[in-house]
Each structure stands twice: as C-alpha cells, then as structure tokens.
Write a protein that holds these residues in place. Structure first.
Motif, PDB file in Angstrom:
ATOM      1  N   ARG A   1      43.163  46.737  37.091  1.00 13.27           N
ATOM      2  CA  ARG A   1      44.067  47.232  38.132  1.00 13.27           C
ATOM      3  C   ARG A   1      43.882  46.444  39.427  1.00 13.27           C
ATOM      4  N   SER A   2      44.999  46.008  40.004  1.00 14.20           N
ATOM      5  CA  SER A   2      44.978  45.412  41.335  1.00 14.20           C
ATOM      6  C   SER A   2      45.367  46.490  42.330  1.00 14.20           C
TER       7      SER A   2
ATOM      8  N   ALA B   1      38.006  48.660  31.843  1.00 12.40           N
ATOM      9  CA  ALA B   1      38.137  47.267  32.290  1.00 12.40           C
ATOM     10  C   ALA B   1      37.670  46.301  31.209  1.00 12.40           C
ATOM     11  N   ARG B   2      36.566  46.644  30.518  1.00 12.86           N
ATOM     12  CA  ARG B   2      36.068  45.768  29.451  1.00 12.86           C
ATOM     13  C   ARG B   2      37.049  45.689  28.283  1.00 12.86           C
TER      14      ARG B   2
ATOM     15  N   ARG C   1      51.028  38.269  28.900  1.00  9.87           N
ATOM     16  CA  ARG C   1      50.308  39.537  29.076  1.00  9.87           C
ATOM     17  C   ARG C   1      51.296  40.632  29.485  1.00  9.87           C
ATOM     18  N   THR C   2      50.807  41.849  29.542  1.00  9.15           N
ATOM     19  CA  THR C   2      51.662  42.997  29.858  1.00  9.15           C
ATOM     20  C   THR C   2      51.371  43.467  31.277  1.00  9.15           C
ATOM     21  N   ILE C   3      52.409  43.865  31.996  1.00 12.26           N
ATOM     22  CA  ILE C   3      52.235  44.337  33.375  1.00 12.26           C
ATOM     23  C   ILE C   3      52.900  45.700  33.536  1.00 12.26           C
TER      24      ILE C   3
ATOM     25  N   ALA D   1      44.930  36.260  41.265  1.00 13.45           N
ATOM     26  CA  ALA D   1      44.081  35.234  40.638  1.00 13.45           C
ATOM     27  C   ALA D   1      42.746  35.835  40.197  1.00 13.45           C
ATOM     28  N   THR D   2      42.147  36.686  41.035  1.00 14.92           N
ATOM     29  CA  THR D   2      40.871  37.310  40.664  1.00 14.92           C
ATOM     30  C   THR D   2      41.063  38.285  39.507  1.00 14.92           C
ATOM     31  N   THR D   3      42.227  38.921  39.457  1.00 14.39           N
ATOM     32  CA  THR D   3      42.540  39.800  38.330  1.00 14.39           C
ATOM     33  C   THR D   3      42.661  38.982  37.039  1.00 14.39           C
ATOM     34  N   LEU D   4      43.362  37.851  37.122  1.00  9.65           N
ATOM     35  CA  LEU D   4      43.530  36.987  35.945  1.00  9.65           C
ATOM     36  C   LEU D   4      42.201  36.433  35.447  1.00  9.65           C
ATOM     37  N   ALA D   5      41.246  36.257  36.363  1.00 10.77           N
ATOM     38  CA  ALA D   5      39.921  35.739  35.979  1.00 10.77           C
ATOM     39  C   ALA D   5      39.224  36.669  34.996  1.00 10.77           C
ATOM     40  N   LEU D   6      39.574  37.943  35.019  1.00  2.14           N
ATOM     41  CA  LEU D   6      38.963  38.923  34.111  1.00  2.14           C
ATOM     42  C   LEU D   6      39.642  38.945  32.742  1.00  2.14           C
ATOM     43  N   GLU D   7      40.628  38.061  32.567  1.00  2.34           N
ATOM     44  CA  GLU D   7      41.349  37.909  31.297  1.00  2.34           C
ATOM     45  C   GLU D   7      41.887  39.237  30.753  1.00  2.34           C
ATOM     46  N   PRO D   8      42.666  39.946  31.565  1.00  9.75           N
ATOM     47  CA  PRO D   8      43.187  41.242  31.112  1.00  9.75           C
ATOM     48  C   PRO D   8      44.325  41.082  30.115  1.00  9.75           C
ATOM     49  N   GLU D   9      44.459  42.071  29.250  1.00 11.88           N
ATOM     50  CA  GLU D   9      45.641  42.162  28.390  1.00 11.88           C
ATOM     51  C   GLU D   9      46.742  42.920  29.119  1.00 11.88           C
TER      52      GLU D   9
END
Length: 276
Positions: A103-104, A97-98, A217-219, A179-187
């Motif tokens: 993952r949602s 995660a870091r 970003r990539t999904i 939105a909570t997933t995006l808050a973690l600024e994922p790639e």
C-alpha cells in the motif's frame, strides 16, 4: 489408483490454478463495525488480475476503512478476504506485504533527508530481508544501486537520484513513493488518493505513471479526481454508506442515477465527471 504427485506436480497445479483464477483479490460480505456504527457493510469485491480498479464514493463512504481491512490495519467484524485464492482474512500486516500486497499511503511516505536513490535502496534492502546499512560492502550496495536506478528511470526520476527527497516537487515525491513501492515487487498495489493536492501538470504525470506501472501488475486505488478515474480505470466500484452502490466501467457508473444522487446529496455540485 491415482498417480503419485511430486512437488513439481503440485507447483505446476498451483501455478495453473493461479492462471485460471482471473481474480487476484476477492472479498466476501466484508463488514466492519465500530461500537455499533457500520463503516463497511457487506462489501464483496472482485479485483481482476492485471487491471486498474478504482474505488470511489462520497466522503464517509467507507473507502479508507475498506483499504485498512485489505491491508490488515483493521480486522473485519465479519466476512473474508482471499488473495490468489488463499484466505488472508486473519493475516498480520507484515505477512500481507510479504504475500505481495503493498500500500502507498495518502501522505507521501519517503525519508525526506535521504537522497532519492537511498530511498529506493532502502526499499530494495527490505525486500531482501536486510536492514539499511551504510557500512555494507560497496559491491552489495552497487548491486542495489543498479536496480534502484532502473526503478527511478521507470518513474522518470533517474536525473534526480542524488537530490534529497525533501527537495523534490510534490508530484515527484509521489513518483518516488511509487518507485519505493515497486522495489518491493508487489503483485497488487493499493494506492490511497495518489493525486491528492496536485496541480493539473502533476496529476497528468502521476496518472500516466500509474498507467505505465500497471503493465504487469494489478492496482486498486481510492481516488477523488474523476479525470484520473475515467482516464485509467478498467473497473470502478462506488461505495456509499459503507456498501457497494454500483460497479462497472466508468461510462456505466457515471450515468447511474443512484451514483449521481449519492454525490449530489453530499455536495453542492457533482464531482467533475460524474453525471457528465
């Protein structure tokens, strides 16, 4: 004699390497066995940076096990996983995660009795490395509030910020989870059945939302709804019996006789879209 490289040079080389590497995530011959049963059988994936990549397949094809291997909820029996060209095969879930893989979950993972805004704020505080404190200074919390409101606007929930999460309609809960997933600024975001259990209106809303948040970003998503898969995926990987059966754009995959046979063999009729 080779020139001396300072830290700045190394950073630039790493950045250049990242730009040159078209694939954000790659697996090589990934295998997962459970007491002799092979759930994932030699899966090699290449997830292109900035794309929406869908993983589909009949029930029991190994999709969820694959997801669990990528987020390290399971360790592979054999094979390797690389993220941004770094071997992450043995990393723990928290380290994954870091690194920027988030993952949602299939079941909406929000705090039901906190407000929509508070849910996003918790995720923002996780990103900062601090736990959720109601007693933190107003200044610190308002700084997070501004960002939380921005994220809620991104997913169309800005007018729901003071509502308790439990009161949200189902499709809006999934938007809150994103939105909570995006808050973690994922790639890289891994979406596990993002439209499961939704009516047509909610499916359309979440489908457009996924398309919107994929802009920079990539999904990678597991999804049963072929309308969603056909509508927003750049590349589709079809799994059957734990192995890759086919891969490519939707039109190519949907007309593949092996794919049609795999679906026909597990259902009375073809899923909407396959073979159409």
């Amino acid at each position: 004699m080779r020139p001396h490289h300072g830290h700045g040079d190394v950073d630039r080389e790493l950045a250049q390497s990242k730009i040159m590497n078209d694939y954000i995530l790659q697996t090589n011959d990934l295998v997962k066995e459970f007491k002799g049963f092979v759930a994932v059988d030699g899966v090699s994936l290449k997830i292109r940076r900035g794309h929406i990549h869908a993983m589909i397949g009949p029930n029991g094809a190994g999709k969820t096990t694959c997801f669990n291997l990528l987020t390290k909820f399971l360790q592979p029996t054999r094979g390797s996983i690389r993220f941004n060209d770094i071997d992450i095969t043995r990393d723990e879930p928290a380290r994954i995660a870091r690194r920027g893989i988030v993952r949602s979950f299939q079941i909406s993972a929000v705090f039901p009795h906190l407000t929509v805004l508070e849910n996003v704020r918790i995720a923002l505080q996780r990103k900062l490395g601090s736990s959720f404190h109601f007693w933190r200074s107003d200044k610190a919390l308002s700084r997070l509030d501004d960002r939380a409101v921005e994220l809620l606007a991104d997913v169309g929930l800005d007018s729901y910020s003071r509502m308790l999460a439990v009161e949200l309609p189902y499709g809006h809960k999934r938007a809150l989870e994103i939105a909570t997933t995006l808050a973690l600024e994922p790639e890289l975001i891994l979406l596990d059945e993002p439209t499961q259990g939704m009516g047509h209106e909610d499916v359309d809303r979440v489908m457009q939302l996924i398309k919107k948040v994929s802009a920079d970003r990539t999904i990678l998503m597991v999804e049963h709804n072929m309308k969603v898969v056909a509508g927003i995926s750049d590349t589709i990987t079809v799994l059957a019996h734990g192995a890759v059966l086919a891969e490519g754009p939707y039109a190519e995959v949907a007309s593949n006789p092996q794919v049609i046979e795999a679906y026909m063999g597990t259902a009375q009729r073809e899923p909407e879209g396959i073979g159409a």
